[in-house]
Scaffold this active site. Structure first.
Site, PDB file in Angstrom:
ATOM      1  N   ILE A   1       0.849  -1.189   0.000  1.00  0.00           N
ATOM      2  CA  ILE A   1       0.000   0.000   0.000  1.00  0.00           C
ATOM      3  C   ILE A   1       0.886   1.241   0.000  1.00  0.00           C
ATOM      4  O   ILE A   1       1.746   1.409   0.865  1.00  0.00           O
ATOM      5  CB  ILE A   1      -0.924   0.021   1.232  1.00  0.00           C
TER       6      ILE A   1
ATOM      7  N   ASP B   1      -5.961   0.005  10.105  1.00  0.00           N
ATOM      8  CA  ASP B   1      -6.415  -1.387  10.119  1.00  0.00           C
ATOM      9  C   ASP B   1      -7.614  -1.587   9.194  1.00  0.00           C
ATOM     10  O   ASP B   1      -7.741  -2.623   8.523  1.00  0.00           O
ATOM     11  CB  ASP B   1      -6.800  -1.802  11.543  1.00  0.00           C
TER      12      ASP B   1
ATOM     13  N   GLU C   1       1.896  -3.904   5.680  1.00  0.00           N
ATOM     14  CA  GLU C   1       0.959  -3.467   4.639  1.00  0.00           C
ATOM     15  C   GLU C   1       1.233  -4.153   3.304  1.00  0.00           C
ATOM     16  O   GLU C   1       0.767  -3.708   2.256  1.00  0.00           O
ATOM     17  CB  GLU C   1       1.029  -1.944   4.475  1.00  0.00           C
TER      18      GLU C   1
END
Length: 349
Positions: free
Chosen positions: A216, A232, A258
Site C-alpha cells: 500500500i 487497520d 501493509e
C-alpha cells in the site's frame, strides 16, 4: 515457548524487557511481553536480528508490528499445544472405544458359553421342569446381552459424537493458524505452504506459476495521519478486494505489515498482470471516509511486482524478482504493476 532461566536471571530479563516496552510505550500484554522477554534473553536469534533492524531503522512498535512478531515467532507454539491437546483427547476416546469393544467381545464369549450350557441342559433334561429352567436361563442371558449391547451402542454413539466435535475443533485450530487475525485472509504461514505446493505442481505439470507482491503506497504516512484503527480498516479493505478478485486455486495472503501476496497457479504472466490491474484499479477507485465524522481521507493506491516461476529455482529467487518489481513501481511513481520482464528490458537498455 519455554524459558529455562533461573529466578535472578529471569527477573533481570523481565525488568529489562519491561523497561524497553515502557520506553517505546508498548502495552505489557502477555504476548508483547513474550516477544520482548525473548528479545532481551536472546533465546531466538532470528527474532533478535529482526527487532534490531527495526530499532536501528527507528521503526515504531505499533500493535500491528507487535502482533506480527508474536505470530511469526511464537504462534506456532500455541498451535502445536492446541493440536497436541486435541490429539490427546481423541486418543483417550479411542482408548475408551477399544476398551468397550473388548468388554463386548468378552460378553459375547460369555453369552456363547451360556447358550452352549443351556442347550446342553435341555438335551440332558428328562422332564419339562428341567427344560423350562434351562429355557428361562437362556432368556435371562439373552436379555442381559441385549441390555449390554444397548449400553455399548449408547457409549459408542457418545464417543463418536465427541470425536467428531474434537475433529472439528482441530480443523478450527488449523484454520486459525493459517489465517491472518486482522484481515481474515491467509497469513504468511499459509502463503509459504501454498507457494511451495504450487511450485512443486508447476514443475510436475509444466504449467506457469506467477507470484505478485503488493504494497500500500504511503501507508505509514496514512497511519500516522489518521491513526492505526483507520489504518487497520484500510488493510481489511485491501484484503477484501484482493480476495474478491482471485479465484479457484489462486491465493491472496497478507505477507507482512501493509504488504500482500497473490499466488497465481496455471497463470501466464500477461494474465497475472490483468488480475493485478483489476485489484489495483478497484482499490484506487475507493474513497476512504470516516463513518463517524464524515471526514474524507482521499483514496489509497497499490504498487505491485509480478514474477514468473522458473522450474527448479529456489522460491527465494521468485520472491526476490517480484519484490524488485514492487519496489521499482514504488520508486517510479507508485500506483502501477511492474512485470519482471519489464525489469529485464530496463536493465538491457
Amino acid at each position: 515457548m519455554e524459558f529455562g532461566d533461573g529466578f535472578d536471571q529471569a527477573d533481570a530479563y523481565a525488568e529489562r524487557a519491561l523497561a524497553l516496552m515502557r520506553e517505546r510505550k508498548i502495552p505489557p500484554t502477555p504476548k508483547n511481553f513474550t516477544v520482548w522477554y525473548a528479545y532481551v534473553g536472546e533465546t531466538i536469534p532470528d527474532l533478535r536480528k529482526a527487532m534490531d533492524v527495526l530499532i536501528s531503522n527507528k521503526q515504531g512498535f505499533d500493535p500491528t508490528q507487535n502482533a506480527e512478531l508474536y505470530e511469526k515467532y511464537f504462534s506456532s507454539s500455541d498451535e502445536g499445544l492446541a493440536v497436541q491437546e486435541t490429539g490427546r483427547k481423541i486418543e483417550d476416546q479411542m482408548t475408551q472405544i477399544l476398551a468397550m469393544l473388548g468388554q463386548a467381545s468378552e460378553g459375547a464369549d460369555d453369552f456363547e458359553a451360556s447358550l452352549k450350557s443351556g442347550l446342553g441342559a435341555i438335551a440332558k433334561s428328562d422332564g419339562l421342569g428341567g427344560i423350562k429352567a434351562a429355557v428361562q436361563q437362556l432368556v435371562a442371558e439373552t436379555q442381559k446381552m441385549q441390555s449390554s449391547n444397548q449400553k455399548l451402542q449408547e457409549k459408542l454413539e457418545n464417543s463418536s459424537s465427541e470425536i467428531e466435535s474434537l475433529r472439528q475443533n482441530l480443523e478450527e485450530v488449523q484454520r486459525e493458524a493459517m489465517t491472518d487475525a486482522l484481515t481474515g485472509i491467509a497469513n504468511r504461514k499459509m502463503f509459504d505452504a501454498v507457494l511451495r505446493r504450487a511450485a512443486m505442481e508447476a514443475m510436475e505439470d509444466g504449467a506457469p506459476l506467477c507470484l505478485a507482491l503488493t504494497d500500500i503506497d504511503f501507508f505509514k504516512k496514512f497511519n500516522d495521519t489518521y491513526g492505526h484503527q483507520t489504518g487497520d480498516q484500510v488493510l481489511k479493505l485491501v484484503a477484501r478486494i484482493m480476495k474478491e478478485n482471485v479465484k479457484g486455486r489462486d491465493l491472496a495472503a497478507r505477507y507482512g505489515g501493509e504488504e500482500f501476496g497473490v499466488i497465481l497457479p496455471h497463470t501466464a504472466i500477461a494474465d497475472a498482470k490483468t488480475v493485478c490491474e483489476q485489484i489495483r484499479n478497484t482499490v484506487a477507485s475507493k474513497r476512504i471516509r470516516n463513518r463517524q465524522t464524515g471526514e474524507e481521507m482521499g483514496n489509497i493506491t497499490l504498487s505491485l511486482g509480478v514474477a514468473l516461476f522458473r522450474p527448479g529455482e529456489p522460491l527465494s529467487e521468485l520472491i526476490h524478482r517480484a519484490d524488485e518489481g514492487l519496489y521499482f513501481a514504488k520508486r517510479h511513481g507508485r500506483n502501477q504493476t511492474v512485470l519482471e520482464d519489464q525489469l529485464d528490458t530496463i536493465e538491457a537498455d
